[in-house]
Design an enzyme around this catalytic site. Sequence first.
Site, PDB file in Angstrom:
ATOM      1  N   LYS A 232      29.475  40.028  43.943  1.00  0.00           N
ATOM      2  CA  LYS A 232      29.677  40.919  42.513  1.00  0.00           C
ATOM      3  C   LYS A 232      28.355  41.380  42.242  1.00  0.00           C
ATOM      4  O   LYS A 232      27.138  40.768  42.358  1.00  0.00           O
ATOM      5  CB  LYS A 232      30.012  39.903  41.623  1.00  0.00           C
ATOM      6  CG  LYS A 232      31.603  39.323  41.818  1.00  0.00           C
ATOM      7  CD  LYS A 232      32.138  38.376  40.598  1.00  0.00           C
ATOM      8  CE  LYS A 232      33.273  37.855  40.861  1.00  0.00           C
ATOM      9  NZ  LYS A 232      34.345  38.855  40.539  1.00  0.00           N
ATOM     10  N   ARG A 306      43.249  33.582  45.034  1.00  0.00           N
ATOM     11  CA  ARG A 306      44.632  33.571  45.617  1.00  0.00           C
ATOM     12  C   ARG A 306      44.518  32.809  47.128  1.00  0.00           C
ATOM     13  O   ARG A 306      45.665  32.098  47.386  1.00  0.00           O
ATOM     14  CB  ARG A 306      45.281  34.848  46.106  1.00  0.00           C
ATOM     15  CG  ARG A 306      44.309  35.804  46.794  1.00  0.00           C
ATOM     16  CD  ARG A 306      44.544  37.269  46.564  1.00  0.00           C
ATOM     17  NE  ARG A 306      44.085  37.754  45.879  1.00  0.00           N
ATOM     18  CZ  ARG A 306      44.228  38.985  45.180  1.00  0.00           C
ATOM     19  NH1 ARG A 306      44.868  39.709  45.818  1.00  0.00           N
ATOM     20  NH2 ARG A 306      43.556  39.361  43.933  1.00  0.00           N
TER      21      ARG A 306
END
Length: 452
Positions: A232, A306
């Site tokens: 990120k 996820r």
Amino acid sequence: MTELLISGALGTPLTILHTDAYSTWLAEQDTQTTNWLATTQFGGKGMSLIPNGAGELSQAIYVTSELDSYWLCGDLVNQLPAGRYTIQGSEEQIKVAAFSWGLGAYKFDRYKHNDKVYPQLVLPTQAQADEVKKLVRSVAIVRDLVNTPAADMMPQHLGEIMESLASEFGANITQIIGDDLLEQNYPTIHMVGRASENLPRLIDMTWGDEHAPRVTLVGKGVCFDSGGLDLKPGAGMRLMKKDMGGAAHVIGLAHQIMASNLPIRLRVLVPAVENAVSANAFRPGDVIKTRKGITVEIDNTDAEGRLVLCDALAEANNDKPELMIDFATLTGAMRIALGTELPGFFSNDDQVAADMTQSGLKVQDPIWRMPLHKPYLELTGSDIADLANCGRIPQGGAITAALYLEAFVDADISWSHFDVMAWNTRKLPGRPIGGEAFGIRAVFDYLETRFG
């Protein structure tokens, strides 16, 4: 906060009025009170402190157009001077006022001393005080966990917190840690967390009568998300201490369930990891076989939530709960769709979705159902595996993430998935900037209505 809610003692009268009722109330007051309000140019909006002839506080009034708001006293508790106050009103009005009173005084003071002395609210009975304290503490637990910096909120710390909660309520708890995850077939949890010196784990807590209806909560516990090798940018990483917000939500909700002795068999699963960068970090293009046997190609290492959830959901199938609910800080796409203050959720059960939505409206904890649009599952396809962990296009990202998770839930289980922000981006009454609980009051009201 909870020590600000007491019973039995006498307090300064606190009258809370709707703006439409102010003129009627004013006409009933004595000359000294009306003269004071006129002298101080009180216009029938907000708070006024009214003295007696000796200059001592005799009563306080608060006039608002939002008399039924659950955040009624969220600012008032910070405006009144220290002391004890007694509100007049119905049982429900007093409960709502007490809830916002307790949370309005919330401060995260683990690292910065807060020496402010807050006023106390006197409730009619100890039972009322105890009921509100449970709810206030449950929300405060979520806020505290999310606000805590990652250095002090790693997988082992989440494990310790859940151990303490289990001890408090007599629950059973196990932890599968590090390479034991591989031995017991939780490969994706291990994969995401293996690059960190803070060992990944699956925390599994059960509570309640074994013969009661089974409810399973699953919470994403990514204690810090660097993005992995798909790193990120700095701005995107700044708040990633909150990426365990899903775990915080199910821990806070579990506290409320157990403190209220709800007649269910509760199971809480928290896959806890740090998504770090190291020589053994998982890579874009890798393929992994999950606990359920579904193979997944890694399209982006920053879509790790996820991955840790899918193994936990696969395990949650095993005891066939009547209801399975997961919470996760999963996608920016949901924030684009609904903003930061309205949590979206998906469900494969229309009746549960409708009833939870109604519960959210009832307790002013609104939630918004999003569509599990099946054709979008094709967007998570892979040429070399059963699924990819990202959709091929950026649009509909919250939906494709939910459809990915649904693939790991048995079709005969009622399942709902909450995609939450877990963070207040602006200051509102009773809701400071920082960690926040979204949807847990709605879910608890639903559970209490259905099973209680």
